[in-house]
Design a protein around this motif. Structure first.
Motif, PDB file in Angstrom:
ATOM      1  N   PHE A 166      -8.403   9.696  -4.890  1.00  0.00           N
ATOM      2  CA  PHE A 166      -8.577  10.695  -4.402  1.00  0.00           C
ATOM      3  C   PHE A 166     -10.054  10.811  -5.467  1.00  0.00           C
ATOM      4  N   PHE A 167      -9.300  10.604  -6.999  1.00  0.00           N
ATOM      5  CA  PHE A 167     -10.070   9.861  -8.037  1.00  0.00           C
ATOM      6  C   PHE A 167     -11.189   8.566  -7.821  1.00  0.00           C
ATOM      7  N   ILE A 168     -10.433   7.258  -6.819  1.00  0.00           N
ATOM      8  CA  ILE A 168     -11.295   6.597  -6.073  1.00  0.00           C
ATOM      9  C   ILE A 168     -12.499   6.955  -5.641  1.00  0.00           C
ATOM     10  N   MET A 169     -11.620   7.488  -4.523  1.00  0.00           N
ATOM     11  CA  MET A 169     -13.076   7.722  -3.554  1.00  0.00           C
ATOM     12  C   MET A 169     -13.991   8.509  -3.912  1.00  0.00           C
ATOM     13  N   ARG A 170     -13.757   9.772  -4.895  1.00  0.00           N
ATOM     14  CA  ARG A 170     -14.882  11.056  -5.631  1.00  0.00           C
ATOM     15  C   ARG A 170     -15.631   9.427  -6.261  1.00  0.00           C
ATOM     16  N   ALA A 171     -15.119   8.665  -7.155  1.00  0.00           N
ATOM     17  CA  ALA A 171     -16.457   7.634  -7.393  1.00  0.00           C
ATOM     18  C   ALA A 171     -16.921   7.205  -7.030  1.00  0.00           C
ATOM     19  N   ILE A 172     -16.537   6.318  -5.399  1.00  0.00           N
ATOM     20  CA  ILE A 172     -17.188   5.743  -4.260  1.00  0.00           C
ATOM     21  C   ILE A 172     -17.123   5.994  -2.979  1.00  0.00           C
ATOM     22  N   PRO A 173     -17.763   7.459  -3.051  1.00  0.00           N
ATOM     23  CA  PRO A 173     -17.732   8.197  -1.384  1.00  0.00           C
ATOM     24  C   PRO A 173     -17.538   7.562  -0.315  1.00  0.00           C
ATOM     25  N   ALA A 174     -18.351   6.589  -0.108  1.00  0.00           N
ATOM     26  CA  ALA A 174     -18.941   5.932   0.700  1.00  0.00           C
ATOM     27  C   ALA A 174     -17.476   5.204   1.284  1.00  0.00           C
ATOM     28  N   LEU A 175     -16.282   4.800   0.508  1.00  0.00           N
ATOM     29  CA  LEU A 175     -15.455   4.521   0.856  1.00  0.00           C
ATOM     30  C   LEU A 175     -14.185   5.002   1.465  1.00  0.00           C
ATOM     31  N   PHE A 176     -14.774   7.058   1.164  1.00  0.00           N
ATOM     32  CA  PHE A 176     -14.213   8.259   2.739  1.00  0.00           C
ATOM     33  C   PHE A 176     -14.246   7.347   3.791  1.00  0.00           C
ATOM     34  N   PHE A 177     -15.719   7.552   3.944  1.00  0.00           N
ATOM     35  CA  PHE A 177     -15.958   7.450   5.183  1.00  0.00           C
ATOM     36  C   PHE A 177     -15.766   6.116   6.162  1.00  0.00           C
ATOM     37  N   ILE A 178     -15.848   4.797   5.473  1.00  0.00           N
ATOM     38  CA  ILE A 178     -15.686   3.920   6.042  1.00  0.00           C
ATOM     39  C   ILE A 178     -13.576   3.396   6.385  1.00  0.00           C
ATOM     40  N   PHE A 179     -13.132   4.340   5.246  1.00  0.00           N
ATOM     41  CA  PHE A 179     -11.885   3.857   5.305  1.00  0.00           C
ATOM     42  C   PHE A 179     -10.537   4.923   5.115  1.00  0.00           C
ATOM     43  N   GLY A 180     -11.568   6.933   4.978  1.00  0.00           N
ATOM     44  CA  GLY A 180     -10.667   7.036   4.670  1.00  0.00           C
ATOM     45  C   GLY A 180      -8.989   7.681   5.619  1.00  0.00           C
ATOM     46  N   GLY A 181      -9.798   7.914   6.859  1.00  0.00           N
ATOM     47  CA  GLY A 181      -8.587   7.876   8.344  1.00  0.00           C
ATOM     48  C   GLY A 181      -7.882   6.999   7.662  1.00  0.00           C
ATOM     49  N   THR A 182      -8.130   5.763   7.404  1.00  0.00           N
ATOM     50  CA  THR A 182      -7.068   5.090   7.691  1.00  0.00           C
ATOM     51  C   THR A 182      -6.131   4.452   7.215  1.00  0.00           C
ATOM     52  N   THR A 183      -7.204   4.706   5.972  1.00  0.00           N
ATOM     53  CA  THR A 183      -5.937   4.549   4.712  1.00  0.00           C
ATOM     54  C   THR A 183      -4.988   5.365   4.231  1.00  0.00           C
ATOM     55  N   TYR A 184      -5.485   6.969   4.828  1.00  0.00           N
ATOM     56  CA  TYR A 184      -4.544   7.884   4.805  1.00  0.00           C
ATOM     57  C   TYR A 184      -2.750   7.960   5.989  1.00  0.00           C
ATOM     58  N   ALA A 185      -3.338   7.287   7.195  1.00  0.00           N
ATOM     59  CA  ALA A 185      -2.447   7.076   7.845  1.00  0.00           C
ATOM     60  C   ALA A 185      -1.712   5.520   7.249  1.00  0.00           C
ATOM     61  N   PHE A 186      -2.432   4.278   7.008  1.00  0.00           N
ATOM     62  CA  PHE A 186      -1.561   3.172   6.160  1.00  0.00           C
ATOM     63  C   PHE A 186      -0.670   3.836   4.875  1.00  0.00           C
ATOM     64  N   ILE A 187      -0.774   4.444   3.798  1.00  0.00           N
ATOM     65  CA  ILE A 187       0.187   5.547   2.432  1.00  0.00           C
ATOM     66  C   ILE A 187       1.212   5.799   3.749  1.00  0.00           C
ATOM     67  N   THR A 188       0.353   7.355   4.281  1.00  0.00           N
ATOM     68  CA  THR A 188       1.870   8.081   4.721  1.00  0.00           C
ATOM     69  C   THR A 188       2.611   7.220   5.940  1.00  0.00           C
ATOM     70  N   SER A 189       2.096   6.248   5.978  1.00  0.00           N
ATOM     71  CA  SER A 189       3.461   5.110   7.140  1.00  0.00           C
ATOM     72  C   SER A 189       3.579   4.969   6.488  1.00  0.00           C
ATOM     73  N   TRP A 190       3.426   4.048   5.785  1.00  0.00           N
ATOM     74  CA  TRP A 190       4.280   2.818   5.039  1.00  0.00           C
ATOM     75  C   TRP A 190       5.566   3.298   4.654  1.00  0.00           C
ATOM     76  N   LEU A 191       5.303   4.934   3.353  1.00  0.00           N
ATOM     77  CA  LEU A 191       6.309   5.008   2.747  1.00  0.00           C
ATOM     78  C   LEU A 191       6.816   6.093   3.917  1.00  0.00           C
ATOM     79  N   SER A 192       7.005   7.326   4.962  1.00  0.00           N
ATOM     80  CA  SER A 192       7.641   7.329   5.735  1.00  0.00           C
ATOM     81  C   SER A 192       8.736   6.453   6.667  1.00  0.00           C
ATOM     82  N   LEU A 193       8.153   5.587   6.900  1.00  0.00           N
ATOM     83  CA  LEU A 193       8.941   4.493   7.306  1.00  0.00           C
ATOM     84  C   LEU A 193       9.965   3.962   6.243  1.00  0.00           C
ATOM     85  N   HIS A 194       9.869   3.576   5.067  1.00  0.00           N
ATOM     86  CA  HIS A 194      11.282   3.909   4.388  1.00  0.00           C
ATOM     87  C   HIS A 194      11.582   4.726   4.677  1.00  0.00           C
TER      88      HIS A 194
END
Length: 206
Positions: A166-194
């Protein structure tokens, strides 16, 4: 020098894949009229990320995304009906908390905040569970909820990751629009698989 160029190429390739799938998520959501497109598009994105995490990184992105979108269109929208009801309840909770000025009723905030917290944690697991387990909607919901209950460590790590993100994307809002969805999916999927593997190990050892 060759190894360095290869590493740079791999990094750029993954950046491109993340951005591309995030774009497909938006495009296919709009293609479904948002209402009918959001959940199939979201589960397709999670299915793509799951494939990556399981070593299937060479699959054609558009073709694979479209396959998951068509395959799970009905099932994901059935899940979406349930999630939309929960979203509505959360919205009612927030409205109640913001509009209530009676100090005598502030004690009611505790169960409302608890419900919202549980719902957020549940969202961390529902989409990874959707793509990982071949279950009908009701068993899927129960399974994701139980995994959330018995995986507090992974839930904590997800919260920690998203607070930092949140703090990273707040500092660079463009990251949210470019990678927001896939980053959320990656983090939750990676930890959920564990979390899934941890549960499976306990089941086999018992």
């Amino acid at each position: 020098m060759t190894n360095r160029m290869s590493a740079i190429y791999n990094i750029l390739e993954w950046i491109t894949k993340f951005a591309y799938v995030n774009l497909l998520w938006v495009v296919f959501t709009l293609a479904g009229g948002v209402i009918l497109g959001f959940y199939p598009s979201t589960t397709s994105m999670f299915a793509m990320v799951r494939d990556w995490l399981r070593g299937k990184s060479d699959l054609p992105v558009l073709k694979t995304f479209w396959y998951y979108y068509k395959r799970d269109f009905l099932k994901s929208n059935l899940l979406g009906l349930f999630l939309n009801v929960l979203f509505l309840l959360v919205a009612i909770d927030i409205y109640y908390i913001q509009s209530n000025i009676n100090e005598q009723l502030t004690w009611t905030y505790i169960p409302l905040f608890a419900f919202m917290l549980i719902f957020i944690l549940f969202l961390f697991y529902i989409f990874p569970s959707f793509t990982h387990y071949d279950l009908r909607t009701i068993p899927l919901i129960k399974n994701a909820f139980l995994i959330m209950i018995i995986s507090p460590l992974y839930s904590f790590l997800m919260v920690l990751c998203f607070v930092s993100l949140f703090f990273i994307m707040r500092a660079i809002p463009a990251l949210f629009f470019i990678f927001g969805g896939t980053t959320y999916a990656f983090i939750t999927s990676w930890l959920s698989l564990h979390a899934f593997k941890n549960i499976e190990r306990k089941q086999h050892s018992s």
